[in-house]
Design a protein around this motif. Structure first.
Motif, PDB file in Angstrom:
ATOM      1  N   MET A   4       0.835  -1.198   0.000  1.00 30.32           N
ATOM      2  CA  MET A   4       0.000   0.000   0.000  1.00 30.32           C
ATOM      3  C   MET A   4       0.874   1.255   0.000  1.00 30.32           C
ATOM      4  N   GLN A   5       0.696   2.088  -0.993  1.00 30.16           N
ATOM      5  CA  GLN A   5       1.496   3.299  -1.095  1.00 30.16           C
ATOM      6  C   GLN A   5       0.918   4.388  -0.188  1.00 30.16           C
ATOM      7  N   ILE A   6       1.802   5.062   0.494  1.00 32.32           N
ATOM      8  CA  ILE A   6       1.360   6.197   1.306  1.00 32.32           C
ATOM      9  C   ILE A   6       2.306   7.355   1.041  1.00 32.32           C
ATOM     10  N   TYR A   7       1.724   8.552   0.884  1.00 30.17           N
ATOM     11  CA  TYR A   7       2.520   9.735   0.548  1.00 30.17           C
ATOM     12  C   TYR A   7       3.073  10.358   1.832  1.00 30.17           C
ATOM     13  N   LEU A   8       4.401  10.527   1.880  1.00 30.44           N
ATOM     14  CA  LEU A   8       5.015  11.128   3.070  1.00 30.44           C
ATOM     15  C   LEU A   8       5.023  12.647   2.916  1.00 30.44           C
ATOM     16  N   PRO A   9       4.379  13.369   3.830  1.00 31.58           N
ATOM     17  CA  PRO A   9       4.214  14.809   3.641  1.00 31.58           C
ATOM     18  C   PRO A   9       5.512  15.611   3.687  1.00 31.58           C
ATOM     19  N   ILE A  10       6.509  15.168   4.428  1.00 34.75           N
ATOM     20  CA  ILE A  10       7.740  15.951   4.534  1.00 34.75           C
ATOM     21  C   ILE A  10       8.789  15.434   3.551  1.00 34.75           C
ATOM     22  N   ALA A  11       8.912  14.116   3.443  1.00 36.46           N
ATOM     23  CA  ALA A  11       9.844  13.538   2.481  1.00 36.46           C
ATOM     24  C   ALA A  11       9.357  13.826   1.056  1.00 36.46           C
ATOM     25  N   GLU A  12       8.062  14.121   0.906  1.00 41.27           N
ATOM     26  CA  GLU A  12       7.433  14.464  -0.361  1.00 41.27           C
ATOM     27  C   GLU A  12       7.582  13.381  -1.413  1.00 41.27           C
ATOM     28  N   LEU A  13       7.376  12.145  -1.003  1.00 45.67           N
ATOM     29  CA  LEU A  13       7.335  11.067  -1.977  1.00 45.67           C
ATOM     30  C   LEU A  13       6.491   9.933  -1.420  1.00 45.67           C
ATOM     31  N   PRO A  14       5.906   9.137  -2.317  1.00 49.90           N
ATOM     32  CA  PRO A  14       5.116   8.012  -1.822  1.00 49.90           C
ATOM     33  C   PRO A  14       6.020   6.815  -1.541  1.00 49.90           C
ATOM     34  N   VAL A  15       5.727   6.108  -0.470  1.00 51.57           N
ATOM     35  CA  VAL A  15       6.499   4.901  -0.154  1.00 51.57           C
ATOM     36  C   VAL A  15       5.521   3.770   0.106  1.00 51.57           C
ATOM     37  N   ASN A  16       6.014   2.549   0.044  1.00 53.93           N
ATOM     38  CA  ASN A  16       5.189   1.414   0.395  1.00 53.93           C
ATOM     39  C   ASN A  16       5.148   1.313   1.907  1.00 53.93           C
ATOM     40  N   MET A  17       3.956   1.472   2.472  1.00 59.10           N
ATOM     41  CA  MET A  17       3.815   1.507   3.914  1.00 59.10           C
ATOM     42  C   MET A  17       4.314   0.217   4.563  1.00 59.10           C
ATOM     43  N   PHE A  18       4.019  -0.923   3.921  1.00 56.86           N
ATOM     44  CA  PHE A  18       4.402  -2.202   4.521  1.00 56.86           C
ATOM     45  C   PHE A  18       5.912  -2.405   4.470  1.00 56.86           C
ATOM     46  N   ILE A  26       8.163   0.046   4.738  1.00 52.49           N
ATOM     47  CA  ILE A  26       8.714   0.866   5.823  1.00 52.49           C
ATOM     48  C   ILE A  26       8.407   0.220   7.183  1.00 52.49           C
ATOM     49  N   PHE A  27       7.170  -0.273   7.315  1.00 54.55           N
ATOM     50  CA  PHE A  27       6.784  -0.947   8.542  1.00 54.55           C
ATOM     51  C   PHE A  27       7.692  -2.167   8.760  1.00 54.55           C
ATOM     52  N   GLY A  28       7.927  -2.917   7.681  1.00 52.68           N
ATOM     53  CA  GLY A  28       8.788  -4.095   7.753  1.00 52.68           C
ATOM     54  C   GLY A  28      10.199  -3.737   8.181  1.00 52.68           C
ATOM     55  N   MET A  29      10.716  -2.642   7.618  1.00 52.67           N
ATOM     56  CA  MET A  29      12.059  -2.178   7.993  1.00 52.67           C
ATOM     57  C   MET A  29      12.102  -1.850   9.476  1.00 52.67           C
ATOM     58  N   GLY A  30      11.078  -1.104   9.933  1.00 52.43           N
ATOM     59  CA  GLY A  30      11.006  -0.739  11.344  1.00 52.43           C
ATOM     60  C   GLY A  30      10.958  -1.985  12.215  1.00 52.43           C
ATOM     61  N   ALA A  31      10.127  -2.964  11.804  1.00 56.11           N
ATOM     62  CA  ALA A  31       9.965  -4.186  12.589  1.00 56.11           C
ATOM     63  C   ALA A  31      11.262  -4.996  12.591  1.00 56.11           C
ATOM     64  N   ALA A  32      11.912  -5.104  11.420  1.00 59.89           N
ATOM     65  CA  ALA A  32      13.156  -5.886  11.325  1.00 59.89           C
ATOM     66  C   ALA A  32      14.246  -5.263  12.196  1.00 59.89           C
ATOM     67  N   VAL A  33      14.378  -3.941  12.102  1.00 60.53           N
ATOM     68  CA  VAL A  33      15.392  -3.267  12.916  1.00 60.53           C
ATOM     69  C   VAL A  33      15.010  -3.351  14.391  1.00 60.53           C
ATOM     70  N   GLY A  34      13.703  -3.221  14.683  1.00 63.18           N
ATOM     71  CA  GLY A  34      13.220  -3.355  16.048  1.00 63.18           C
ATOM     72  C   GLY A  34      13.543  -4.734  16.603  1.00 63.18           C
ATOM     73  N   PHE A  35      13.350  -5.761  15.762  1.00 62.99           N
ATOM     74  CA  PHE A  35      13.650  -7.137  16.162  1.00 62.99           C
ATOM     75  C   PHE A  35      15.126  -7.262  16.546  1.00 62.99           C
ATOM     76  N   LEU A  36      15.995  -6.750  15.682  1.00 58.18           N
ATOM     77  CA  LEU A  36      17.438  -6.809  15.949  1.00 58.18           C
ATOM     78  C   LEU A  36      17.799  -6.013  17.193  1.00 58.18           C
ATOM     79  N   SER A  37      17.136  -4.845  17.346  1.00 58.79           N
ATOM     80  CA  SER A  37      17.483  -4.014  18.507  1.00 58.79           C
ATOM     81  C   SER A  37      17.022  -4.693  19.790  1.00 58.79           C
ATOM     82  N   GLY A  38      15.882  -5.379  19.730  1.00 58.25           N
ATOM     83  CA  GLY A  38      15.439  -6.124  20.898  1.00 58.25           C
ATOM     84  C   GLY A  38      16.359  -7.292  21.182  1.00 58.25           C
ATOM     85  N   LEU A  39      16.805  -7.943  20.105  1.00 60.50           N
ATOM     86  CA  LEU A  39      17.681  -9.104  20.225  1.00 60.50           C
ATOM     87  C   LEU A  39      19.020  -8.720  20.850  1.00 60.50           C
TER      88      LEU A  39
END
Lengths: 256, 309
Positions: free
Chosen positions: B1-15, B17-30
């Motif tokens: 799902m594409q979502i437009y970032l108001p400050i970065a001014e470009l659309p990104v795939n929400m999932f 970015i969410f996946g990146m956050g979750a993957a990095v979160g997983f590693l940071s928790g680990l």
């Protein structure tokens, strides 16, 4: 749009108006006059329609009509930098600052530009990438400027912000034309000026223009404005959001 | 799902970015680190401008640090006095860091300095960590106990003036090295979009000799304070914090961290440290390759303020 270009356009229109009595006229309409950027915006297309109107007094001439549609976004001043290798590392060294360049520039025509009009005409009205006026802030021209200009256009084209379509203008009827200019998702907001030029036998017969606006709406507009105008307040909201998210997660996933 | 970032001014795939956050979160928790040093590069490599990536990750670090600190707070494993001194120094540091950041953006050298800093610090810290953990793994295999440092061995630091007592950490030390560490982490953190935990924790343990049970909770408080101020300054000076991007990263991050922490509890500490060291080194090497390999495109466009175009 820089001053020189605007003057040239104005002068051109004035000349055309003077000999209007026996000339063709252009009628231009756009599919929209307002492009809204919302959270689901992934780009859109703006269709330019038009008709070539000939009054009873128009002398019937041979040859075919050519139409050129130019869409210019709001001006911006950009720095073009070139990387050079220094001690094994690539870093930005030389730079040129080009003043008041169109942030978006699309040129659609019924045939390749060089078949339509001579270079002088294209230069005067800034039609086509090759005929855009570059004003470097560095002042006097220097050797190697060409490379920076070429890079500017190339990068803009790669970003989808400069585009051309040499056969993009079609004629559904003998005196009716249309073309659709693609507006990519990364498009800058502002007023977009659409200039339409009518040529025949390398001569410009008529010109007309229209405009449309591109603006963020709703939440995107609100967020952008807040971040620009009240950066510190916006920052506080972001921090509050971060603390709330962190706290919620800490409570929801509490293990001890 | 594409979502437009108001400050970065470009659309990104929400999932994505969410996946990146979750993957990095997983590693940071680990690994028990903030993960900013992974998240910022990931965002940059995925096409978001370094300015927005750094500033938005800064906000994300506040969320993940705050979430993690709650556990330490409940267990009373935080030295608030030490954290307070570190935060004050950190605020000074992040003010300097954001000012340098703004200046570098104008002169078009931000990407370069970010890359060089990443190569230097990730290479150094990753290398040291790898060396240390490999050595202790070998020692354990051979049945030798890990060498312990003698308590009370303070060295040069003992002679410095302006001593302060930190009861919770059972320390009586000069505040000069504490302030220096705080300012340094503040500068680095705000410039690179990292919490700096992977530098701060070893610094507190090896330089100040803060007890290991207290060090993580205390450094989290320092990160919350410093990064919150950095978010505020980035937002006020550079207008580059993308709230939407940060929120997606935060939610992904805090969820991923829970699963990471659960797995982390089951893996041996030394192996974990060696893995983290390899990860840190890999990111550093990725930046180094970017710096020295011939780029496909030598030219770049930017506004006068330094926004990439």
């Amino acid at each position: 749009m820089n001053a020189a270009f605007r003057l040239a356009l104005l002068a051109g229109m004035l000349v055309l108006a003077l000999r209007q009595s026996s000339a063709e006229q252009l009628v231009v309409a756009l599919s929209t006059d307002h492009v809204k950027i919302s959270s689901s915006f992934t780009g859109t297309g703006v269709t330019v329609f038009g008709a070539i109107e000939r009054d009873a007094g128009t002398i019937s001439r041979g040859g075919v009509y050519d139409i050129v549609v130019v869409v210019r976004g709001p001006d911006e001043t950009l720095v073009t930098r070139r990387k050079e290798r220094v001690a094994g590392i690539w870093l930005n060294r030389a730079a040129r600052t080009f003043l008041d360049m169109p942030s978006f520039y699309a040129v659609h025509s019924s045939r390749p530009l060089n078949d339509i009009a001579p270079a002088e005409t294209l230069t005067r009205y800034q039609i086509g990438f090759d005929y855009l006026a570059f004003r470097a802030r560095e002042g006097r021209p220097e050797p190697g400027d060409e490379a920076f200009r070429d890079a500017f256009v190339r990068l803009k084209r790669e970003a989808g912000l400069y585009r051309d379509a040499p056969y993009g203008v079609t004629f559904p009827g003998s005196a009716v034309f249309q073309t659709t200019v693609d507006v990519p998702a990364n498009v800058p907001v502002g007023t977009y000026r659409v200039s339409v030029f009518l040529f025949r036998d390398s001569a410009m017969l008529a010109a007309n223009s229209a405009a449309f606006g591109i603006a963020k709406t709703g939440f995107e507009q609100f967020t952008f404005d807040l971040a620009r105008r009240n950066g510190y307040f916006y920052g506080l909201i972001c921090i509050a959001l971060a603390l709330l998210t962190g706290w919620l997660a800490g409570v929801l996933f509490r293990r001890d | 799902m594409q979502i437009y970032l108001p400050i970065a001014e470009l659309p990104v795939n929400m999932f994505l970015i969410f996946g990146m956050g979750a993957a990095v979160g997983f590693l940071s928790g680990l690994f028990g680190v903030g993960g900013g040093f992974l998240l910022t590069p990931l965002l940059i490599f995925s096409g978001i401008s370094p300015a927005v990536a750094v500033a938005s990750t800064t906000a994300q670090v506040v969320a993940s640090s705050f979430s993690a600190s709650l556990t330490y707070w409940r267990r009373k494993l935080i030295d608030f006095k030490l954290a307070g001194v570190l935060v004050v120094a950190g605020i000074v540091g992040s003010t300097i860091g954001v000012a340098i950041f703004t200046l570098l953006r104008r002169t078009g050298q931000l990407d370069l300095i970010i890359s060089i800093c990443y190569v230097t610090f990730l290479g150094l810290v990753g290398g040291l960590m790898l060396w240390e953990s490999v050595r202790s793994i070998i020692n354990t295999r051979r049945g030798r106990p890990a060498p312990l440092r003698r308590p009370g061995q303070h060295g040069w630091m003992h002679g410095l003036p302006f001593k302060m007592r930190f009861k919770r950490s059972k320390l009586y030390v000069s505040i000069i090295p504490i302030l220096a560490i705080g300012v340094g982490i503040g500068i680095l953190g705000s410039m690179l979009g990292i919490g700096g935990g992977f530098i701060l924790v070893p610094a507190l343990i090896y330089i100040l000799r803060v007890p290991t049970s207290i060090v993580v909770g205390t450094s989290l408080i320092q990160m919350i304070g410093t990064m919150a101020v950095a978010t505020l300054l980035q937002s006020g000076n550079n207008h580059s914090v993308d709230g939407v991007l940060a929120l997606i990263l935060m939610v992904g991050g805090v969820i991923g961290a829970q699963f990471g922490a659960r797995l982390g509890a089951r893996v041996g500490g030394e192996q974990l440290r060696a893995m983290l060291a390899l990860l840190v080194l890999a990111v550093g090497i990725r930046f180094l390759v970017n710096l020295v390999s011939t780029p496909d495109e030598l030219f770049s466009l930017a506004t006068l303020a330094g926004d990439a175009r």
